[in-house]
Design a protein around this motif. Structure first.
Motif, PDB file in Angstrom:
ATOM      1  N   ARG A 213      34.085  38.638  31.682  1.00 23.35           N
ATOM      2  CA  ARG A 213      35.105  39.574  32.146  1.00 23.35           C
ATOM      3  C   ARG A 213      34.494  40.434  33.250  1.00 23.35           C
ATOM      4  NH1 ARG A 213      36.277  42.559  26.673  1.00 23.35           N
ATOM      5  NH2 ARG A 213      33.989  42.542  26.822  1.00 23.35           N
ATOM      6  N   ALA A 214      35.088  40.363  34.437  1.00 25.32           N
ATOM      7  CA  ALA A 214      34.469  40.964  35.615  1.00 25.32           C
ATOM      8  C   ALA A 214      35.163  42.246  36.052  1.00 25.32           C
ATOM      9  CB  ALA A 214      34.459  39.971  36.771  1.00 25.32           C
ATOM     10  N   PHE A 215      34.342  43.213  36.457  1.00 22.40           N
ATOM     11  CA  PHE A 215      34.793  44.402  37.165  1.00 22.40           C
ATOM     12  C   PHE A 215      34.316  44.277  38.605  1.00 22.40           C
ATOM     13  CE2 PHE A 215      35.496  48.136  33.995  1.00 22.40           C
ATOM     14  CZ  PHE A 215      36.354  47.354  33.245  1.00 22.40           C
ATOM     15  N   VAL A 216      35.194  44.608  39.554  1.00 27.71           N
ATOM     16  CA  VAL A 216      34.857  44.608  40.975  1.00 27.71           C
ATOM     17  C   VAL A 216      35.093  46.029  41.488  1.00 27.71           C
ATOM     18  CG1 VAL A 216      35.407  43.664  43.245  1.00 27.71           C
ATOM     19  CG2 VAL A 216      35.492  42.179  41.225  1.00 27.71           C
ATOM     20  N   ILE A 217      34.053  46.656  42.033  1.00 28.59           N
ATOM     21  CA  ILE A 217      34.148  48.044  42.472  1.00 28.59           C
ATOM     22  C   ILE A 217      33.792  48.124  43.956  1.00 28.59           C
ATOM     23  CG2 ILE A 217      33.380  50.413  42.098  1.00 28.59           C
ATOM     24  CD1 ILE A 217      32.526  49.616  39.286  1.00 28.59           C
ATOM     25  N   GLY A 218      34.730  48.632  44.755  1.00 30.54           N
ATOM     26  CA  GLY A 218      34.510  48.727  46.187  1.00 30.54           C
ATOM     27  C   GLY A 218      34.832  50.100  46.729  1.00 30.54           C
TER      28      GLY A 218
ATOM     29  N   PHE B 124      36.020  45.020  51.869  1.00 26.34           N
ATOM     30  CA  PHE B 124      36.266  43.725  52.519  1.00 26.34           C
ATOM     31  C   PHE B 124      35.411  42.582  51.976  1.00 26.34           C
ATOM     32  CE2 PHE B 124      36.938  46.860  56.168  1.00 26.34           C
ATOM     33  CZ  PHE B 124      38.221  47.148  55.763  1.00 26.34           C
ATOM     34  N   PRO B 125      34.099  42.764  51.760  1.00 26.03           N
ATOM     35  CA  PRO B 125      33.294  41.650  51.262  1.00 26.03           C
ATOM     36  C   PRO B 125      33.638  41.217  49.839  1.00 26.03           C
ATOM     37  CG  PRO B 125      31.911  43.368  52.236  1.00 26.03           C
ATOM     38  CD  PRO B 125      33.280  43.938  52.084  1.00 26.03           C
ATOM     39  N   LEU B 126      34.493  41.982  49.164  1.00 27.80           N
ATOM     40  CA  LEU B 126      34.816  41.690  47.766  1.00 27.80           C
ATOM     41  C   LEU B 126      36.075  40.851  47.597  1.00 27.80           C
ATOM     42  CD1 LEU B 126      34.093  45.262  46.347  1.00 27.80           C
ATOM     43  CD2 LEU B 126      32.635  43.232  46.108  1.00 27.80           C
ATOM     44  N   TYR B 127      36.785  40.581  48.701  1.00 27.86           N
ATOM     45  CA  TYR B 127      38.082  39.931  48.542  1.00 27.86           C
ATOM     46  C   TYR B 127      37.956  38.471  48.107  1.00 27.86           C
ATOM     47  CZ  TYR B 127      42.665  37.995  49.297  1.00 27.86           C
ATOM     48  OH  TYR B 127      43.860  37.345  49.108  1.00 27.86           O
ATOM     49  N   LYS B 128      37.118  37.693  48.778  1.00 25.74           N
ATOM     50  CA  LYS B 128      37.002  36.284  48.381  1.00 25.74           C
ATOM     51  C   LYS B 128      36.472  36.177  46.953  1.00 25.74           C
ATOM     52  CE  LYS B 128      35.371  31.715  49.627  1.00 25.74           C
ATOM     53  NZ  LYS B 128      34.844  30.814  50.667  1.00 25.74           N
TER      54      LYS B 128
ATOM     55  N   LYS C 202      41.319  36.826  37.320  1.00 27.08           N
ATOM     56  CA  LYS C 202      42.063  38.081  37.137  1.00 27.08           C
ATOM     57  C   LYS C 202      41.140  39.241  36.747  1.00 27.08           C
ATOM     58  CE  LYS C 202      46.434  39.514  37.306  1.00 27.08           C
ATOM     59  NZ  LYS C 202      47.309  39.353  38.485  1.00 27.08           N
ATOM     60  N   PRO C 203      40.197  39.607  37.616  1.00 26.59           N
ATOM     61  CA  PRO C 203      39.284  40.698  37.280  1.00 26.59           C
ATOM     62  C   PRO C 203      39.969  42.059  37.364  1.00 26.59           C
ATOM     63  CG  PRO C 203      38.973  40.052  39.548  1.00 26.59           C
ATOM     64  CD  PRO C 203      39.957  39.068  38.961  1.00 26.59           C
ATOM     65  N   GLU C 204      39.307  43.061  36.802  1.00 23.50           N
ATOM     66  CA  GLU C 204      39.713  44.449  37.017  1.00 23.50           C
ATOM     67  C   GLU C 204      39.055  44.901  38.321  1.00 23.50           C
ATOM     68  OE1 GLU C 204      41.753  46.223  34.954  1.00 23.50           O
ATOM     69  OE2 GLU C 204      41.935  44.537  33.567  1.00 23.50           O
ATOM     70  N   VAL C 205      39.864  45.343  39.283  1.00 24.77           N
ATOM     71  CA  VAL C 205      39.338  45.756  40.581  1.00 24.77           C
ATOM     72  C   VAL C 205      39.592  47.244  40.780  1.00 24.77           C
ATOM     73  CG1 VAL C 205      39.551  45.488  43.090  1.00 24.77           C
ATOM     74  CG2 VAL C 205      39.570  43.473  41.612  1.00 24.77           C
TER      75      VAL C 205
ATOM     76  N   HIS D  22      45.553  38.968  42.906  1.00 26.26           N
ATOM     77  CA  HIS D  22      44.493  38.230  42.207  1.00 26.26           C
ATOM     78  C   HIS D  22      43.773  39.065  41.150  1.00 26.26           C
ATOM     79  CE1 HIS D  22      44.961  35.134  45.260  1.00 26.26           C
ATOM     80  NE2 HIS D  22      44.847  36.057  46.186  1.00 26.26           N
ATOM     81  N   SER D  23      44.264  40.279  40.873  1.00 28.39           N
ATOM     82  CA  SER D  23      43.518  41.150  39.972  1.00 28.39           C
ATOM     83  C   SER D  23      44.428  42.173  39.316  1.00 28.39           C
ATOM     84  CB  SER D  23      42.429  41.889  40.759  1.00 28.39           C
ATOM     85  OG  SER D  23      43.025  42.863  41.622  1.00 28.39           O
TER      86      SER D  23
END
Length: 247
Positions: A104-109, A115-119, A126-129, A148-149
């Motif tokens: 289960r992924a978290f993406v923090i920007g 921008f580098p986190l989009y791909k 379906k991560p938590e962004v 996507h999130s």
């Protein structure tokens, strides 16, 4: 050593004040690009000898998408290029993010670190962004990330979404997380490292440093790690948070 690639600009637009999106056409670049990698673009303005490293936002079919902020003469020149112009660059360069199937992924920007986190977000399940911006006018790519999130947005001034920092939102949901991916300003990355250590989570950080050659020869872009100074362009830009030492 990577050879130069020629990439035609097939689309250009300003997505926010001083933030420019370019779509570059080159089949090899698009096919090889991985989340977290970057391109090193030659600036042909007669002033700048050094190339400019720009993170890859996305790649699809024969096209690669980059988004950058105008900060100086080099990026100003790049922003003045038009559709049909051809850029000379090396890429994709660097080590990108690691995908962990089933985690289960978290993406923090933060800011242009979005921008580098989009791909990466597009390839995850379906991560938590959690994205942070200065204010409402600087919020970008909201609809795309939301496709996507599970998207959470924060602004420094409270003009949109949560009033505060994206990492505050992430901590409230931390029980849902196995691995954290982050890109943004150093204070934010320092906070992500602390968050990961506090809750025992694995985290990968995309580090940004000034670069010279972009291929590991000049030693300009070093960052401190537990195993000594390491080159962001060659051994990064993505590092395990446990390795990174912040001053």
């Amino acid at each position: 050593m990577r050879e130069d690639l020629k990439c035609e600009i097939i689309c250009k637009r300003e997505i926010a004040p001083n933030q420019i999106e370019l779509i570059l056409k080159n089949a090899r670049l698009a096919e090889e690009a991985k989340p977290g990698q970057f391109v090193h673009i030659a600036i042909e303005n007669g002033k700048n000898i050094l190339r400019r490293p720009i993170s890859i936002c996305d790649s699809f079919m024969e096209n690669t998408r980059i988004i950058f902020e105008i900060k100086g003469d080099g990026t100003k020149w790049l922003a003045e290029r038009e559709e049909g112009d051809v850029l000379t660059l090396m890429g994709p360069l660097g080590n990108g993010f690691t995908l962990y199937p089933g985690k289960r992924a978290f993406v923090i920007g933060g800011g242009i670190g979005t921008f580098p986190l989009y791909k990466l977000t597009r390839l995850l399940n379906k991560p938590e962004v959690f994205l942070g911006f200065r204010n409402k006018d600087m919020v970008v790519m909201e609809d795309e990330f939301a496709m996507h999130s599970n998207l959470h947005i924060a602004t420094d001034d409270g003009s949109y979404g949560h009033h505060g920092f994206a990492i505050e939102l992430a901590e409230k949901e931390i029980d849902k997380c196995d691995v954290i991916y982050a890109c943004g300003p150093k204070p934010m990355l320092r906070a992500v490292k602390a968050l990961a250590e506090k809750y025992g989570k694995k985290a990968e950080l995309s580090m940004e440093e000034r670069m010279g050659c972009g291929i590991g020869a000049c030693l300009v872009c070093v960052c401190k790690t537990t195993t000594g100074n390491r080159q962001v362009c060659l051994q990064g830009p993505v590092f395990d948070s446990k390795e990174v030492i912040f001053d």
